[in-house]
Design a protein around this motif. Structure first.
Motif, short mmCIF file in Angstrom:
data_model
loop_
_atom_site.label_atom_id
_atom_site.label_comp_id
_atom_site.label_asym_id
_atom_site.label_seq_id
_atom_site.Cartn_x
_atom_site.Cartn_y
_atom_site.Cartn_z
N ASP A 72 0.81 -1.22 0.00
CA ASP A 72 0.00 0.00 0.00
C ASP A 72 0.85 1.28 0.00
O ASP A 72 0.60 2.20 -0.77
CB ASP A 72 -0.94 0.01 1.21
CG ASP A 72 -2.20 -0.80 0.99
OD1 ASP A 72 -2.34 -1.35 -0.13
OD2 ASP A 72 -3.03 -0.90 1.90
N ILE A 73 1.84 1.34 0.89
CA ILE A 73 2.67 2.54 0.97
C ILE A 73 3.53 2.69 -0.29
O ILE A 73 3.66 3.80 -0.83
CB ILE A 73 3.57 2.49 2.22
CG1 ILE A 73 2.74 2.68 3.49
CG2 ILE A 73 4.66 3.55 2.15
CD1 ILE A 73 2.29 4.08 3.77
N ALA A 74 4.10 1.60 -0.76
CA ALA A 74 4.93 1.66 -1.97
C ALA A 74 4.13 2.18 -3.15
O ALA A 74 4.61 3.03 -3.93
CB ALA A 74 5.51 0.28 -2.27
N LEU A 75 2.90 1.70 -3.31
CA LEU A 75 2.06 2.16 -4.43
C LEU A 75 1.74 3.64 -4.28
O LEU A 75 1.78 4.40 -5.26
CB LEU A 75 0.77 1.35 -4.50
CG LEU A 75 0.80 0.10 -5.39
CD1 LEU A 75 1.74 -0.96 -4.83
CD2 LEU A 75 -0.60 -0.49 -5.54
N LEU A 76 1.45 4.07 -3.07
CA LEU A 76 1.12 5.47 -2.85
C LEU A 76 2.34 6.35 -3.11
O LEU A 76 2.22 7.43 -3.72
CB LEU A 76 0.61 5.66 -1.43
CG LEU A 76 0.10 7.07 -1.04
CD1 LEU A 76 -0.97 7.55 -2.00
CD2 LEU A 76 -0.43 7.05 0.40
N LEU A 77 3.51 5.91 -2.67
CA LEU A 77 4.73 6.67 -2.93
C LEU A 77 4.95 6.85 -4.43
O LEU A 77 5.28 7.95 -4.90
CB LEU A 77 5.93 5.94 -2.32
CG LEU A 77 6.09 6.02 -0.80
CD1 LEU A 77 7.07 4.95 -0.32
CD2 LEU A 77 6.57 7.40 -0.36
N LYS A 78 4.78 5.78 -5.18
CA LYS A 78 5.03 5.84 -6.62
C LYS A 78 4.00 6.71 -7.34
O LYS A 78 4.33 7.43 -8.30
CB LYS A 78 5.02 4.43 -7.20
CG LYS A 78 5.55 4.34 -8.63
CD LYS A 78 7.01 4.72 -8.73
CE LYS A 78 7.55 4.54 -10.14
NZ LYS A 78 8.98 4.94 -10.26
N LYS A 79 2.75 6.67 -6.87
CA LYS A 79 1.71 7.51 -7.48
C LYS A 79 1.99 8.99 -7.25
O LYS A 79 1.81 9.82 -8.15
CB LYS A 79 0.34 7.14 -6.90
CG LYS A 79 -0.19 5.80 -7.37
CD LYS A 79 -1.51 5.46 -6.68
CE LYS A 79 -2.02 4.09 -7.11
NZ LYS A 79 -3.26 3.70 -6.36
N VAL A 80 2.43 9.33 -6.04
CA VAL A 80 2.67 10.74 -5.71
C VAL A 80 4.00 11.23 -6.27
O VAL A 80 4.12 12.40 -6.66
CB VAL A 80 2.63 10.93 -4.18
CG1 VAL A 80 2.92 12.38 -3.81
CG2 VAL A 80 1.27 10.53 -3.62
N ALA A 81 4.99 10.35 -6.32
CA ALA A 81 6.32 10.71 -6.82
C ALA A 81 6.73 9.75 -7.93
O ALA A 81 7.59 8.88 -7.73
CB ALA A 81 7.34 10.70 -5.68
N PRO A 82 6.12 9.84 -9.11
CA PRO A 82 6.35 8.85 -10.17
C PRO A 82 7.80 8.81 -10.67
O PRO A 82 8.22 7.79 -11.23
CB PRO A 82 5.39 9.29 -11.28
CG PRO A 82 5.09 10.73 -10.99
CD PRO A 82 5.14 10.86 -9.51
N GLU A 83 8.55 9.89 -10.50
CA GLU A 83 9.93 9.90 -10.99
C GLU A 83 10.90 9.20 -10.03
O GLU A 83 12.03 8.90 -10.39
CB GLU A 83 10.39 11.36 -11.21
CG GLU A 83 9.57 12.12 -12.23
CD GLU A 83 9.54 11.43 -13.58
OE1 GLU A 83 10.61 10.97 -14.02
OE2 GLU A 83 8.46 11.35 -14.18
N ALA A 84 10.45 8.96 -8.80
CA ALA A 84 11.33 8.34 -7.80
C ALA A 84 11.42 6.83 -8.02
O ALA A 84 10.47 6.20 -8.50
CB ALA A 84 10.82 8.64 -6.40
N GLU A 85 12.56 6.27 -7.67
CA GLU A 85 12.71 4.82 -7.63
C GLU A 85 12.14 4.33 -6.31
O GLU A 85 12.56 4.78 -5.24
CB GLU A 85 14.18 4.42 -7.73
CG GLU A 85 14.40 2.92 -7.60
CD GLU A 85 15.86 2.55 -7.39
OE1 GLU A 85 16.18 1.35 -7.48
OE2 GLU A 85 16.67 3.45 -7.08
N VAL A 86 11.18 3.42 -6.36
CA VAL A 86 10.54 2.89 -5.15
C VAL A 86 10.77 1.39 -5.08
O VAL A 86 10.51 0.66 -6.04
CB VAL A 86 9.03 3.19 -5.13
CG1 VAL A 86 8.38 2.57 -3.88
CG2 VAL A 86 8.78 4.70 -5.15
N ILE A 87 11.26 0.94 -3.94
CA ILE A 87 11.47 -0.49 -3.68
C ILE A 87 10.68 -0.86 -2.44
O ILE A 87 10.70 -0.15 -1.44
CB ILE A 87 12.96 -0.80 -3.47
CG1 ILE A 87 13.75 -0.55 -4.75
CG2 ILE A 87 13.15 -2.25 -3.01
CD1 ILE A 87 15.25 -0.76 -4.62
N GLY A 88 9.95 -1.96 -2.52
CA GLY A 88 9.23 -2.49 -1.36
C GLY A 88 9.93 -3.73 -0.85
O GLY A 88 10.27 -4.62 -1.62
#
Length: 254
Positions: free
Chosen positions: A63-79
């Protein structure tokens, strides 16, 4: 002691693997949907410094990883999580949402990442499940870059006020009953209130984070039911310049 810690970690891993299919539903039902607001607050705090590399540790079903990516699409997100069934559900959710997120199996006490890998790390309702808080904080400090941020969203022990007493009754009597009926694993939802009661109070956790090297502050939500701790890793001090006798400072007029 080491064997005891590892045995406890395996038991917690097994428990969360078993409740994975009903995990999202139970989060919504058992928090009456308020957990969404708490998670948004954690994401806002994590993104405040515009990080480019973010770890969502104890990601659960993402849930948090998806929200992070939606709000900051340019960031690299790893869960990262230690329960493979949770990670598989997180991958399916990311694929369905069309979001590019890497999900990896990760032990918080031995993170599979190099030093200073992330600008921000978020842990939502997972830190209390770590079997050694100090070791986890040391590892987190290691993988966070100088100037980076750690955000821990967690249930502290309920406050000793009217709302806290009511919540404690709900948490210890009602929640295990509902959780057991929906998930089929009553033990997991007896563990939850027990783990909250054993968890450090907000001041104690802040002190632990300070001792690990973070400059820490925290915010309470919903009458103290949840707490968001924000720890910033100091940036390196600027190098001092030495001007030799008889030479002029290059920033000074000749």
């Amino acid at each position: 002691m080491q064997d005891s810690t590892e045995t406890k970690a395996r038991a917690i891993q097994q428990m969360f693997s078993e409740i994975a299919p009903r995990y999202d539903l139970l989060n919504r039902v058992l928090s009456l949907g308020v957990d969404r607001l708490w998670r948004v607050a954690a994401v806002r705090a994590a993104l405040e410094k515009n990080p480019s590399r973010i770890l969502d540790l104890a990601t659960g079903t993402g849930d948090i990883a998806l929200l992070l990516k939606k709000v900051a699409p340019e960031a690299e997100v790893i869960g990262g999580d230690f329960a493979p069934p949770m990670l598989e559900l997180a991958r399916q959710k990311a694929l369905k949402a069309g979001l590019e997120i890497s999900f990896v199996e990760a032990d918080a006490l031995r993170l599979p990442f190099p030093d200073q890998r992330f600008d921000a790390v978020v842990i939502a309702f997972g830190f209390r499940n770590f079997t050694d808080y100090h070791r986890a904080l040391v590892e987190l400090y290691r993988v966070i870059a100088p100037g980076g941020r750690l955000c821990i969203l967690e249930f502290p022990p309920p406050p000793r006020n009217g709302l806290g007493l009511l919540y404690r009754f709900y948490f210890t009597r009602i929640l295990p009953l509902i959780g057991g009926l929906v998930s089929g694993n009553a033990a997991a939802y007896r563990y939850l209130p027990e783990s909250v009661e054993r968890f450090p109070d907000p001041d104690t956790l802040a002190n632990m984070m300070n001792l690990a090297g973070f400059a820490t502050r925290y915010q309470l939500f919903t009458g103290g039911i949840t707490a968001l701790h924000i720890g910033d890793k100091p940036s390196p001090a600027p190098a001092s310049r030495v001007v030799r006798t008889g030479e002029s400072d290059p920033d000074e007029p000749a």
